[in-house]
Scaffold this motif. Structure first.
Motif, PDB file in Angstrom:
ATOM      1  N   ASN A  97      14.171  11.744  37.067  1.00 27.78           N
ATOM      2  CA  ASN A  97      15.305  10.860  37.361  1.00 27.78           C
ATOM      3  C   ASN A  97      15.138   9.479  36.729  1.00 27.78           C
ATOM      4  O   ASN A  97      16.041   8.656  36.769  1.00 27.78           O
ATOM      5  CB  ASN A  97      15.545  10.747  38.869  1.00 27.78           C
ATOM      6  CG  ASN A  97      14.413  10.080  39.620  1.00 27.78           C
ATOM      7  OD1 ASN A  97      13.428   9.632  39.030  1.00 27.78           O
ATOM      8  ND2 ASN A  97      14.534  10.032  40.932  1.00 27.78           N
ATOM      9  N   ASN A 100      16.830   9.408  31.098  1.00 26.88           N
ATOM     10  CA  ASN A 100      18.250   9.687  30.871  1.00 26.88           C
ATOM     11  C   ASN A 100      18.465  10.094  29.424  1.00 26.88           C
ATOM     12  O   ASN A 100      17.853   9.519  28.517  1.00 26.88           O
ATOM     13  CB  ASN A 100      19.110   8.457  31.172  1.00 26.88           C
ATOM     14  CG  ASN A 100      19.104   8.117  32.636  1.00 26.88           C
ATOM     15  OD1 ASN A 100      19.366   8.959  33.474  1.00 26.88           O
ATOM     16  ND2 ASN A 100      18.784   6.873  32.949  1.00 26.88           N
ATOM     17  N   PRO A 104      24.596  13.365  27.627  1.00 30.13           N
ATOM     18  CA  PRO A 104      23.854  14.525  28.140  1.00 30.13           C
ATOM     19  C   PRO A 104      24.221  15.837  27.441  1.00 30.13           C
ATOM     20  O   PRO A 104      23.515  16.825  27.582  1.00 30.13           O
ATOM     21  CB  PRO A 104      24.221  14.561  29.618  1.00 30.13           C
ATOM     22  CG  PRO A 104      25.504  13.812  29.722  1.00 30.13           C
ATOM     23  CD  PRO A 104      25.516  12.814  28.611  1.00 30.13           C
TER      24      PRO A 104
END
Length: 156
Positions: A97, A100, A104
């Motif tokens: 988490n 990033n 995506p």
């Protein structure tokens, strides 16, 4: 008493020629690519894993920028990226988490190129060391990208 006979030193009759160094005209990356292709056999363009490395500091962010391209004449390419945990040899973890992938997912038509950023946010109290992890790439092409974020000591 033993008898010894002294013989004259003999030079070898063959001449030794010096070899002149030859300049390298082929980049080492081409040679390495050719060797890998021979060892691996016939593979798709995106087969990995690939390794990317970036130095970062506690309390900061670091970005690895990747460029993806769909070759001319190929079918459209669609890929989704899923980061995993980053771990160092001591077992310390930067959780997924904190990693990033922007964007995506991507969709490329033939001849199109786009950049994908892998951004890690390093907590303030992160222990120094090299944190390794994988970015899984699924979709039209299947591969993985190994990322290494090397956390240096705290900045002064």
């Amino acid at each position: 008493m033993p008898y010894f006979e002294r013989k004259p030193y003999e030079n070898p009759s063959r001449a030794i020629s010096s070899v002149a160094s030859q300049p390298d005209t082929q980049p080492i990356s081409d040679i390495a690519r050719r060797v890998l292709e021979t060892e691996r056999g016939n593979q798709k363009h995106l087969e990995g894993p690939f390794t990317c490395r970036k130095i970062c500091h506690p309390g900061g962010t670091a970005t690895i920028l990747l460029s993806f391209a769909a070759a001319e004449g190929d079918e459209p390419v669609e890929m989704q990226f899923e980061p995993g945990d980053l771990t160092n040899p001591n077992g310390d973890i930067l959780p997924a988490n904190r990693v990033n992938v922007v964007p995506p997912q991507i969709q490329l038509v033939a001849g199109e190129t786009t950049d994908v950023a892998i951004v890690v946010t390093v907590p303030d109290l992160t222990e120094p060391g090299a944190y390794h992890g994988r970015i899984a790439c699924t979709g039209t092409e299947q591969t993985s990208i190994v990322v290494v974020f090397e956390v240096a000591g705290a900045q002064t």
